[in-house]
Design a protein around this motif. Structure first.
Motif, PDB file in Angstrom:
ATOM      1  N   LEU A   1      45.723  25.175  39.241  1.00 58.47           N
ATOM      2  CA  LEU A   1      44.320  25.577  39.200  1.00 58.47           C
ATOM      3  C   LEU A   1      44.185  27.094  39.059  1.00 58.47           C
ATOM      4  CD1 LEU A   1      42.754  23.261  41.944  1.00 58.47           C
ATOM      5  CD2 LEU A   1      42.633  22.998  39.460  1.00 58.47           C
ATOM      6  N   PHE A   2      44.991  27.850  39.790  1.00 62.75           N
ATOM      7  CA  PHE A   2      44.922  29.306  39.681  1.00 62.75           C
ATOM      8  C   PHE A   2      45.508  29.797  38.355  1.00 62.75           C
ATOM      9  CE2 PHE A   2      44.012  29.040  44.169  1.00 62.75           C
ATOM     10  CZ  PHE A   2      43.134  30.097  44.375  1.00 62.75           C
ATOM     11  N   THR A   3      46.498  29.094  37.844  1.00 59.86           N
ATOM     12  CA  THR A   3      47.040  29.442  36.530  1.00 59.86           C
ATOM     13  C   THR A   3      45.963  29.295  35.459  1.00 59.86           C
ATOM     14  OG1 THR A   3      49.269  28.746  37.176  1.00 59.86           O
ATOM     15  CG2 THR A   3      48.791  28.825  34.814  1.00 59.86           C
ATOM     16  N   ASP A   4      45.124  28.268  35.580  1.00 66.29           N
ATOM     17  CA  ASP A   4      44.102  27.984  34.572  1.00 66.29           C
ATOM     18  C   ASP A   4      42.872  28.890  34.674  1.00 66.29           C
ATOM     19  OD1 ASP A   4      45.637  25.989  33.551  1.00 66.29           O
ATOM     20  OD2 ASP A   4      44.405  24.328  34.268  1.00 66.29           O
ATOM     21  N   ALA A   5      42.620  29.438  35.851  1.00 62.69           N
ATOM     22  CA  ALA A   5      41.349  30.120  36.096  1.00 62.69           C
ATOM     23  C   ALA A   5      41.235  31.419  35.298  1.00 62.69           C
ATOM     24  CB  ALA A   5      41.197  30.412  37.580  1.00 62.69           C
ATOM     25  N   ASP A   6      40.035  31.650  34.756  1.00 65.71           N
ATOM     26  CA  ASP A   6      39.700  32.948  34.159  1.00 65.71           C
ATOM     27  C   ASP A   6      39.054  33.866  35.184  1.00 65.71           C
ATOM     28  OD1 ASP A   6      40.335  32.541  31.248  1.00 65.71           O
ATOM     29  OD2 ASP A   6      38.935  30.883  31.542  1.00 65.71           O
ATOM     30  N   LEU A   7      38.421  33.276  36.180  1.00 61.90           N
ATOM     31  CA  LEU A   7      37.685  34.036  37.185  1.00 61.90           C
ATOM     32  C   LEU A   7      37.696  33.236  38.481  1.00 61.90           C
ATOM     33  CD1 LEU A   7      35.723  36.499  37.733  1.00 61.90           C
ATOM     34  CD2 LEU A   7      33.853  34.926  37.127  1.00 61.90           C
ATOM     35  N   VAL A   8      37.996  33.903  39.597  1.00 61.05           N
ATOM     36  CA  VAL A   8      37.911  33.273  40.915  1.00 61.05           C
ATOM     37  C   VAL A   8      36.645  33.784  41.591  1.00 61.05           C
ATOM     38  CG1 VAL A   8      38.981  33.043  43.193  1.00 61.05           C
ATOM     39  CG2 VAL A   8      40.397  32.971  41.116  1.00 61.05           C
ATOM     40  N   VAL A   9      35.819  32.865  42.048  1.00 61.70           N
ATOM     41  CA  VAL A   9      34.523  33.228  42.595  1.00 61.70           C
ATOM     42  C   VAL A   9      34.513  32.971  44.103  1.00 61.70           C
ATOM     43  CG1 VAL A   9      33.495  30.957  42.106  1.00 61.70           C
ATOM     44  CG2 VAL A   9      32.023  32.959  42.303  1.00 61.70           C
ATOM     45  N   LEU A  10      33.961  33.952  44.820  1.00 65.14           N
ATOM     46  CA  LEU A  10      33.789  33.875  46.275  1.00 65.14           C
ATOM     47  C   LEU A  10      32.309  34.114  46.552  1.00 65.14           C
ATOM     48  CD1 LEU A  10      36.790  36.204  47.310  1.00 65.14           C
ATOM     49  CD2 LEU A  10      36.856  33.741  46.900  1.00 65.14           C
ATOM     50  N   PRO A  11      31.462  33.091  46.404  1.00 66.16           N
ATOM     51  CA  PRO A  11      30.014  33.296  46.494  1.00 66.16           C
ATOM     52  C   PRO A  11      29.484  33.175  47.921  1.00 66.16           C
ATOM     53  CG  PRO A  11      30.461  31.042  45.861  1.00 66.16           C
ATOM     54  CD  PRO A  11      31.804  31.699  46.066  1.00 66.16           C
ATOM     55  N   TYR A  12      30.259  33.655  48.890  1.00 71.31           N
ATOM     56  CA  TYR A  12      30.037  33.361  50.298  1.00 71.31           C
ATOM     57  C   TYR A  12      28.694  33.893  50.800  1.00 71.31           C
ATOM     58  CZ  TYR A  12      35.144  32.694  50.135  1.00 71.31           C
ATOM     59  OH  TYR A  12      36.416  32.301  49.818  1.00 71.31           O
TER      60      TYR A  12
ATOM     61  N   LYS B   1      44.256  37.424  38.988  1.00 68.63           N
ATOM     62  CA  LYS B   1      42.954  36.892  38.594  1.00 68.63           C
ATOM     63  C   LYS B   1      41.831  37.820  39.051  1.00 68.63           C
ATOM     64  CE  LYS B   1      44.848  33.288  36.810  1.00 68.63           C
ATOM     65  NZ  LYS B   1      44.842  33.050  35.349  1.00 68.63           N
ATOM     66  N   PRO B   2      40.863  38.125  38.184  1.00 69.40           N
ATOM     67  CA  PRO B   2      39.708  38.920  38.599  1.00 69.40           C
ATOM     68  C   PRO B   2      38.842  38.121  39.566  1.00 69.40           C
ATOM     69  CG  PRO B   2      39.425  38.128  36.348  1.00 69.40           C
ATOM     70  CD  PRO B   2      40.812  37.750  36.757  1.00 69.40           C
ATOM     71  N   ILE B   3      38.144  38.852  40.447  1.00 73.16           N
ATOM     72  CA  ILE B   3      37.356  38.254  41.517  1.00 73.16           C
ATOM     73  C   ILE B   3      35.882  38.589  41.309  1.00 73.16           C
ATOM     74  CG2 ILE B   3      37.028  38.110  44.008  1.00 73.16           C
ATOM     75  CD1 ILE B   3      39.809  37.259  43.182  1.00 73.16           C
ATOM     76  N   LEU B   4      35.031  37.592  41.513  1.00 75.48           N
ATOM     77  CA  LEU B   4      33.590  37.806  41.608  1.00 75.48           C
ATOM     78  C   LEU B   4      33.170  37.341  42.996  1.00 75.48           C
ATOM     79  CD1 LEU B   4      30.758  38.436  40.573  1.00 75.48           C
ATOM     80  CD2 LEU B   4      30.719  36.169  39.491  1.00 75.48           C
ATOM     81  N   ALA B   5      32.678  38.264  43.820  1.00 75.59           N
ATOM     82  CA  ALA B   5      32.403  37.946  45.217  1.00 75.59           C
ATOM     83  C   ALA B   5      31.055  38.511  45.641  1.00 75.59           C
ATOM     84  CB  ALA B   5      33.504  38.513  46.113  1.00 75.59           C
TER      85      ALA B   5
ATOM     86  N   ILE C   1      37.624  44.747  47.585  1.00 69.61           N
ATOM     87  CA  ILE C   1      37.584  44.562  46.135  1.00 69.61           C
ATOM     88  C   ILE C   1      37.290  45.851  45.382  1.00 69.61           C
ATOM     89  CG2 ILE C   1      36.257  43.436  44.289  1.00 69.61           C
ATOM     90  CD1 ILE C   1      36.040  40.999  46.213  1.00 69.61           C
ATOM     91  N   GLU C   2      36.258  46.574  45.784  1.00 65.43           N
ATOM     92  CA  GLU C   2      35.833  47.729  44.978  1.00 65.43           C
ATOM     93  C   GLU C   2      36.848  48.871  44.949  1.00 65.43           C
ATOM     94  OE1 GLU C   2      31.024  47.450  44.531  1.00 65.43           O
ATOM     95  OE2 GLU C   2      31.836  48.893  45.963  1.00 65.43           O
ATOM     96  N   PRO C   3      37.394  49.313  46.097  1.00 70.56           N
ATOM     97  CA  PRO C   3      38.332  50.439  46.018  1.00 70.56           C
ATOM     98  C   PRO C   3      39.593  50.131  45.225  1.00 70.56           C
ATOM     99  CG  PRO C   3      37.588  50.088  48.281  1.00 70.56           C
ATOM    100  CD  PRO C   3      37.154  48.900  47.488  1.00 70.56           C
ATOM    101  N   ASN C   4      39.944  48.861  45.135  1.00 68.77           N
ATOM    102  CA  ASN C   4      41.174  48.469  44.452  1.00 68.77           C
ATOM    103  C   ASN C   4      40.926  47.926  43.045  1.00 68.77           C
ATOM    104  OD1 ASN C   4      43.114  48.898  46.736  1.00 68.77           O
ATOM    105  ND2 ASN C   4      41.732  47.422  47.703  1.00 68.77           N
ATOM    106  N   GLY C   5      39.655  47.945  42.616  1.00 69.31           N
ATOM    107  CA  GLY C   5      39.325  47.524  41.257  1.00 69.31           C
ATOM    108  C   GLY C   5      39.683  46.088  40.965  1.00 69.31           C
ATOM    109  N   LEU C   6      39.380  45.188  41.915  1.00 74.43           N
ATOM    110  CA  LEU C   6      39.796  43.790  41.784  1.00 74.43           C
ATOM    111  C   LEU C   6      38.743  42.900  41.142  1.00 74.43           C
ATOM    112  CD1 LEU C   6      41.319  43.344  45.372  1.00 74.43           C
ATOM    113  CD2 LEU C   6      42.460  44.168  43.294  1.00 74.43           C
ATOM    114  N   GLY C   7      37.492  43.371  41.090  1.00 72.03           N
ATOM    115  CA  GLY C   7      36.463  42.496  40.550  1.00 72.03           C
ATOM    116  C   GLY C   7      35.084  43.085  40.726  1.00 72.03           C
ATOM    117  N   ARG C   8      34.091  42.189  40.753  1.00 69.15           N
ATOM    118  CA  ARG C   8      32.685  42.576  40.864  1.00 69.15           C
ATOM    119  C   ARG C   8      32.106  42.059  42.169  1.00 69.15           C
ATOM    120  NH1 ARG C   8      30.352  43.307  35.702  1.00 69.15           N
ATOM    121  NH2 ARG C   8      31.709  44.718  34.541  1.00 69.15           N
TER     122      ARG C   8
END
Length: 372
Positions: free
Chosen positions: A258-269, A286-290, A300-307
């Motif tokens: 599943l993680f191999t296939d993902a284009d984006l991992v979402v954490l909509p918590y 994998k880029p993160i949207l949280a 996420i932000e200081p390490n440039g991991l996603g949005r």
């Protein structure tokens, strides 16, 4: 330096923490046989494993378990004992018998997450007592440090911040199995993974999908894990055909795919402290949207991991998904940052080196192993 780890769960955190310490100290880990025996191959061979029968919380066998555990502690004579969670009820009764050995406890969540039925089964007094009678606490963010000092009545210098180490074994398994993407090349795959309870923002993700309309061609949303059944929220979905729902326990090899296939991992918590899923996803690059809850922005932000988007705003979550889907260059940059961070600053051995330095400060002089 001899460190004794005692843990039942979280399993992936326990393995990552033990592996991270292994190059820097002598590590002994007392773990439940039923949880870890089949995972031996993922634990650094430098870690001395003591796998024991670990009774259920309500079992009277816990009395014999505590006697056996305390006997092993006395045999090992560690410089520091680190409990990797404060959610094992019976360990509260054992701590007073461990003498003057410093006890460090990791507190993953200072407060119970809304809708977390699994953790709610444990009495709230138990986790508070374990934290309060421990010499020192470890938390995974500056905000959690302040909260832990207040809730558990710890003075300055007794609560320590360490990043949650990267969870690498799924990426390692993917490499071992030679996994490659099996989703359609033109699909845009968004993954929500883990324990799916109310606070994980499932309804926000479903509403965001409905907001998108046709903005992301070939959108595929994968929701995988135990907890609430996403199909109970079918009325919130825009197009049920876009969803791949895996409700229940996810086998390791399936998770790796599943993680191999993902284009984006979402954490909509809607609410969170930190996220183990984030520290798994980055090992796959994998880029993160949280959402902006707990320590997610600070990670996420200081390490440039996603949005980052505000919690409870499906419209803004949808907008960020659409922007990232249309911008492969940005996704590639975020992915490269994620992989570099998980291999460097957030690698278990990096965290373990810092943790070992703390243990040396805390160790009672009579327990410190003389230098060679």
């Amino acid at each position: 330096m001899k460190i004794l780890l005692i843990s039942s769960e979280p399993v992936d955190y326990t393995i990552a923490w033990a592996n991270g310490l292994a190059p820097h100290a002598e590590v002994i880990a007392i773990l439940p046989r039923q949880r870890y025996d089949h995972l031996r191959e993922w634990i650094d061979p430098r870690v001395t494993l003591m796998l024991i029968d670990w009774p259920r919380t309500r079992s009277l066998l816990n009395i014999a378990f505590l006697w056996q555990l305390t006997r092993r502690v006395r045999d090992v004579q560690p410089d520091v004992i680190h409990l990797l969670s404060n959610t094992t009820v019976w360990l509260n009764a054992a701590v007073p018998f461990w003498g003057d050995i410093p006890v460090v406890t990791t507190v993953h969540d200072v407060a119970l997450h809304p809708g977390d039925r699994e953790t709610a089964r444990l009495p709230a007094w138990s986790s508070r007592l374990m934290a309060r009678q421990s010499s020192h606490l470890v938390v995974h963010g500056a905000g959690l440090k302040s909260a832990a000092e207040q809730v558990f009545r710890k003075s300055e210098g007794h609560v320590h911040v360490f990043q949650h180490p990267g969870i690498a074994r799924y990426a390692q398994l993917a490499t071992r199995l030679g996994l490659s993407r099996i989703s359609a090349p033109d699909a845009f795959v968004v993954l929500l993974f883990g324990r799916i309870f109310a606070y994980k923002g499932l309804s926000t993700l479903l509403r965001a999908e409905a907001c998108l309309g046709d903005r992301i061609p070939n959108l595929r949303i994968v929701i995988a894990g135990r907890g609430d059944n996403p199909d109970d929220y079918r009325h919130l979905m825009g197009d049920r055909a876009r969803y791949d729902i895996r409700h229940g326990f996810i086998e390791d090899a399936v998770a790796a795919q599943l993680f191999t296939d993902a284009d984006l991992v979402v954490l909509p918590y809607d609410e969170a402290s930190q996220s183990g899923v984030l520290h798994l996803a980055t090992t796959f690059g994998k880029p993160i949207l949280a959402t902006d809850v707990g320590e997610l922005r600070a990670t996420i932000e200081p390490n440039g991991l996603g949005r980052i988007v505000p919690p409870g705003r499906p419209d803004l979550l949808a907008e960020a998904m659409a922007e990232l889907a249309a911008d492969p260059d940005t996704r590639a940059r975020l992915a490269a940052n994620a992989r570099a961070w998980s291999d460097g600053a957030n690698a278990p051995t990096t965290i373990g080196q810092s943790a070992t330095a703390l243990y040396r400060q805390l160790a009672v002089p009579s327990h410190v192993t003389p230098p060679n």
